[in-house]
Design a protein around this motif. Structure first.
Motif, mmCIF file in Angstrom:
data_model
loop_
_atom_site.group_PDB
_atom_site.id
_atom_site.type_symbol
_atom_site.label_atom_id
_atom_site.label_comp_id
_atom_site.label_asym_id
_atom_site.label_seq_id
_atom_site.Cartn_x
_atom_site.Cartn_y
_atom_site.Cartn_z
ATOM 1 N N VAL B 80 0.639 1.962 -8.829
ATOM 2 C CA VAL B 80 0.003 2.391 -7.579
ATOM 3 C C VAL B 80 0.218 1.303 -6.540
ATOM 4 O O VAL B 80 -0.046 0.134 -6.795
ATOM 5 N N LEU B 81 0.713 1.709 -5.374
ATOM 6 C CA LEU B 81 1.013 0.722 -4.339
ATOM 7 C C LEU B 81 -0.022 0.761 -3.227
ATOM 8 O O LEU B 81 -0.696 1.763 -3.027
ATOM 9 N N GLN B 82 -0.057 -0.327 -2.488
ATOM 10 C CA GLN B 82 -0.952 -0.425 -1.337
ATOM 11 C C GLN B 82 -0.699 0.710 -0.357
ATOM 12 O O GLN B 82 -1.604 1.407 0.052
ATOM 13 N N ASN B 83 0.595 0.890 0.015
ATOM 14 C CA ASN B 83 0.905 1.968 0.952
ATOM 15 C C ASN B 83 1.309 3.219 0.178
ATOM 16 O O ASN B 83 2.341 3.820 0.445
ATOM 17 N N SER B 136 -5.730 12.389 4.842
ATOM 18 C CA SER B 136 -6.400 11.173 5.297
ATOM 19 C C SER B 136 -5.996 10.021 4.388
ATOM 20 O O SER B 136 -5.457 10.237 3.300
ATOM 21 N N GLY B 137 -6.258 8.795 4.840
ATOM 22 C CA GLY B 137 -5.892 7.625 4.051
ATOM 23 C C GLY B 137 -6.504 7.657 2.655
ATOM 24 O O GLY B 137 -5.847 7.351 1.662
ATOM 25 N N GLY B 138 -7.768 8.066 2.585
ATOM 26 C CA GLY B 138 -8.441 8.117 1.296
ATOM 27 C C GLY B 138 -7.811 9.151 0.374
ATOM 28 O O GLY B 138 -7.594 8.890 -0.812
ATOM 29 N N GLN B 139 -7.478 10.300 0.957
ATOM 30 C CA GLN B 139 -6.828 11.348 0.155
ATOM 31 C C GLN B 139 -5.465 10.878 -0.344
ATOM 32 O O GLN B 139 -5.101 11.095 -1.490
ATOM 33 N N GLY B 163 -5.971 -1.624 -0.216
ATOM 34 C CA GLY B 163 -5.697 -2.536 0.896
ATOM 35 C C GLY B 163 -5.502 -1.861 2.232
ATOM 36 O O GLY B 163 -5.793 -2.440 3.281
ATOM 37 N N ALA B 164 -4.987 -0.617 2.216
ATOM 38 C CA ALA B 164 -4.661 0.021 3.489
ATOM 39 C C ALA B 164 -5.825 0.839 4.037
ATOM 40 O O ALA B 164 -5.701 1.462 5.083
ATOM 41 N N LEU B 168 -15.297 1.179 4.807
ATOM 42 C CA LEU B 168 -16.211 2.126 4.175
ATOM 43 C C LEU B 168 -15.499 2.952 3.124
ATOM 44 O O LEU B 168 -15.975 3.113 2.004
ATOM 45 N N THR B 169 -14.298 3.492 3.499
ATOM 46 C CA THR B 169 -13.539 4.290 2.547
ATOM 47 C C THR B 169 -13.197 3.453 1.326
ATOM 48 O O THR B 169 -13.255 3.930 0.191
#
Ligand SMILES: Nc1ncnc2c1ncn2[C@@H]1O[C@H](COP(=O)(O)OP(=O)(O)O)[C@@H](O)[C@H]1O
Ligand SMILES: [Mg+2]
Lengths: 522, 298
Positions: B80-83, B136-139, B163-164, B168-169
């Motif tokens: 799993v990567l940051q981006n 979304s970023g979280g998704q 990291g990204a 809150l998320t």
């Protein structure tokens, strides 16, 4: 009169030619494009992997792109001769840069995190390339292919100069013949080809490929095989081959006349004047349409065939001057007429030979000539006004322009600018009527047939009548354009069919009728 | 399960990783912690052979990974990567099917497993046909995790997975991930530069600096028995919070019924119900604090 023919009539009448030219054009464009794609994409991929090569490869492809098309074709002819091969190679070279560059940037722009993820999930290098890098680079890559396509459709018009066919035959023929229908019949399909191909490719560009499969590559190969059939007809076989300029092909006093009056049935290709003589010398062509005073006649040991049925009208050169200029500077006419009677066919051929073959400058040849004939006088102080001399783009016109310059500077207080390199008859004549030049050397036959376009009756009445043609054009130009033909210089630079001396001798061909008979026997 | 021995990796003249050794037991979470540029990512990538060490060896289940074909090795390790690294030209469903496809899974099996993970990760099934940019970023991060879990690999490598995300998320997803049963059983190596995250997620923390390990141990060990100045200095600023996060309530209040809860978590829980006017609970937060201070004095 031809001018009154509507565009559609022209298209309908010439539809066979139009189709074959369009197909040839499409064939040239697609074949070169596909070869370029097949080579440029792997090359583009390679330089993303070997970063050090990228500067060199992109730089080299960039240099290729900056070579002017005509020059590139000229460079290729000694190796590949004339016909589709050098044309395809040139088009291929032009198409390389946009495709290599866009493949390279397309792949470079792929988000590194995505590639990293692909590798991290266990994709092989090949899978990363085919499933990630190429699909994501695809829109950018396709933009490069579209650019290359549009460039190629444009450059392919120049194929007409080296006997490779295409819509350039109409375009350049039309320009040379001052026939706008013909120009449009070439230019409109060429533009449509560019638009349609670009549109089709834009549809392909929008496809979201999940992965690029080798199967997709089969498609272009199928296309290449299909379109290569186009190459077959121009294979130069055992029979004699004629190579004629686009202009000659469309003229009554050219190929059309040869067909009608001599019933000459020879296989032909369209080729530019620039490479025609050499191609004949190198036996790529057997019969060419040249000018009787061309220096290359001497250089390549060609002979002219006698026009025994007089289809080629006389082409006596004379200055064509705007009447307003003559009125403004009354001294000019007498000065220009000084040259009359000094140059005959062989003098002109010899001067052309010096410029075209020995690469002497037209200035030097003009100076030598005026010295030798005691026409030279040192330049006087200028300031009285300026005369703009035009010339078409070939040596003879440059020489004449330089001789006139010497004469005017030596005998009047007028300044002189030479505007050489006006593409063809139409461009030169338009420059004259639009007051962009003051005079240029023109040929009676050109004025008669190309600029005036006389009807059948006048044509018949004046066939072979040297003085009659001169008087006719003098009268009509004065009347229609207020432009004056001064005294003919003396030489006749008419069209002539030419062959290699030894071939003509061995086949005992001296006249065009001999040639027709020879062709009919074989 | 994973054993790294004396890993060294240079980039040109720069030494990115200099003699790193550690061991991760089955089911354990090891956090590689350190400031940016200290060699965490390089270390992590040597475990799935995205980077080859100049010297040193990694063993997984006792097998030297150099003896395995890199692609085959990676297909068995979640990454799993940051981006997130989702393929932008693939839909969510296609993205999470990548590894199963590489392993020639049947379509029905892929769909079944995808449904299961969608459910566990609180992903709305309707996003399956969407492209990653529409999420979304979280998704996106959840889908990235789902993708790495599809074939249920025993080992999971995560490089700053939160990291990204915004603060809150990040905290929300971190809690979710921690509670995920799929992750509990996994042997996990996770890279982060966030000390709080390291203390929340890690069974053990490997604190690195300039390519070297400064200390490796449980959060408590690092905090209460730092082996050098660097380690104690590293946690100084957030010390109190970290202590609360590393001490279990049962340690300060023997016999407390909730076994696995840290003092920090209990306090968070108490703060949330503060508005309930429950006198009993209000008292407890103070008791908790008092007990903690007493514990620390010992
Ligand atoms: N591919 C590479 N080429 C050159 N230097 C690299 C490369 N990858 C990492 N480095 C360098 O190695 C050092 C450690 O990098 P990295 O492992 O990414 O650190 P971290 O993940 O802890 O931030 C850094 O100084 C970085 O600049
Ligand atoms: Mg990193």
């Amino acid at each position: 009169m031809e001018q009154e023919q509507s565009f559609w009539q022209f298209v309908v009448q010439q539809s066979d030619k139009l189709w074959s030219q369009t197909w040839a054009h499409l064939g040239l464009t697609l074949i070169s494009l596909i070869i370029a794609i097949v080579i440029a994409i792997p090359l583009g991929i390679l330089i993303t992997r070997r970063q050090k090569l990228s500067g060199f490869v992109l730089g080299f492809a960039g240099i290729l792109q900056t070579i002017p098309s005509i020059a590139l074709l000229g460079v290729l002819i000694p190796f590949l001769g004339i016909g589709p091969k050098p044309a395809i190679l040139a088009l291929f070279l032009y198409a390389l840069l946009p495709i290599i560059r866009n493949t390279y940037t397309g792949i470079k722009e792929v988000n590194p995190a995505v590639i990293e993820a692909a590798k991290g999930m266990g994709m092989s290098k090949w899978q990363v390339l085919m499933k990630v890098e190429l699909p994501l680079a695809f829109p950018v890559l396709m933009a490069g292919i579209r650019t290359a396509t549009v460039i190629n459709v444009g450059v392919a018009t120049l194929a007409a100069y080296i006997a490779a066919g295409g819509l350039g035959e109409f375009i350049f023929g039309g320009i040379a013949l001052n026939n706008s229908n013909m120009i449009l019949a070439g230019a409109i399909p060429a533009a449509l080809l560019a638009i349609i191909l670009d549109f089709l490719l834009s549809l392909v560009q929008k496809i979201n490929f999940r992965s690029i499969r080798i199967a997709y590559l089969v498609f272009p190969f199928a296309l290449i095989t299909l379109s290569s059939f186009y190459l077959l007809p121009t294979q130069i076989g055992g029979r004699m081959l004629g190579g004629f300029t686009p202009e000659f092909m469309g003229r009554e006093d050219g190929y059309l006349g040869l067909r009608k009056i001599y019933k000459l049935g020879i296989e032909t290709v369209v080729i530019s004047d620039a490479v025609m003589y050499k191609a004949a010398f190198e036996k790529k062509l057997d019969v060419i349409s040249g000018y009787s005073t061309d220096g290359r006649l001497k250089a390549y040991d060609l002979i002219t065939l006698k026009d025994d049925k007089h289809i080629f009208p006389p082409y006596y050169a004379a200055p064509l001057v705007r009447q307003e200029v003559l009125d403004q500077y009354p001294e000019l006419e007498g000065v220009l007429n000084q040259l009359s009677g000094y140059i005959n066919d062989s003098t002109m051929t010899a001067m052309n030979y010096k410029v075209d073959q020995l690469k002497e400058s037209p200035e030097k040849v003009a100076l030598d000539f005026t010295m030798a004939h005691h026409l030279y006088k040192p330049a006087r102080a200028a300031g009285h006004g300026t005369i703009r001399i035009g010339s078409k783009i070939f040596g003879e016109q440059y020489i004449l322009a330089q001789i006139y310059k010497i004469l005017i500077r030596g005998n009047t207080n007028l300044n002189v600018i030479t505007k050489s390199g006006l593409g063809g008859t139409k461009i030169c004549f338009d420059a004259l009527t639009n007051n962009q030049i003051d005079f240029y050397p023109e040929y009676t036959g050109t004025g008669f047939l190309v600029l005036l376009k006389p009807d059948e009756k006048t044509l018949k009445g004046l066939a072979g009548d040297i003085d009659g043609v001169y008087h006719y054009v003098s009268r009509e130009f004065k009347h229609q354009f207020n432009i004056k033909w001064l005294k003919p210089i003396g030489f006749n630079n008419a069209y002539a069919l030419m062959m290699r001396r030894e071939q003509a001798q061995s086949l005992q061909i001296k006249t065009i009728t001999d040639l027709t008979n020879h062709l009919n026997q074989n | 399960m994973i054993k790294a021995e004396n890993l060294v990796r240079k980039f040109g003249s720069q030494v990115a990783v200099n003699g790193i050794s550690f061991e991760v037991k089955e089911g354990e979470n090891l956090i590689l912690l350190g400031t940016s540029g200290c060699g965490k990512t390089t270390t992590l990538r040597m475990i799935n052979r995205l980077i080859e060490p100049d010297s040193g060896t990694v063993f997984i289940d006792g097998v030297d990974i150099r003896s395995r074909q890199p692609e085959e090795l990676r297909r068995g390790i979640g990454y799993v990567l940051q981006n997130h690294g989702l393929f932008p030209h693939y839909t969510v469903a296609e993205n999470i099917a990548i590894v199963p496809r590489l392993l020639h899974w049947k379509n029905t099996d892929i769909r079944q497993r995808a449904d299961e993970l969608f459910h566990k990760l609180n992903l709305d099934p309707s996003i399956a046909e969407k492209y990653p940019t529409a999420l979304s970023g979280g998704q996106q991060q959840r889908v990235g995790l789902a993708r790495s879990l599809m074939v249920n690999p025993p080992v999971l490598l995560m490089d700053e997975p939160f990291g990204a995300l915004d603060n809150l998320t990040r905290i929300a997803i971190r809690h979710e991930f921690k509670a995920l049963d799929e992750l509990v059983k996994k042997t996990l190596v996770m890279v982060t530069h966030d000390v709080q995250e390291a203390f929340e997620m890690g069974d053990r923390i490997c604190l690195m600096d300039k390519g070297e390990i400064k200390q490796i141990g449980t959060p408590e060990e690092l905090l209460f028995s730092p082996s050098n100045e660097f380690v104690s200095g590293f946690f100084r600023e957030q010390r109190l919070q970290l202590e609360l996060k590393s001490v279990l309530v049962t340690e300060i209040l023997p016999g407390y019924p909730e076994k696995e809860i840290t003092v920090w978590e209990k306090m968070e829980a108490l703060l949330h119900i503060r508005n309930d006017d429950s006198l009993e609970e209000q008292l407890k937060i103070e008791d908790l604090m008092r007990a903690f201070l007493a514990y620390k004095k010992k």
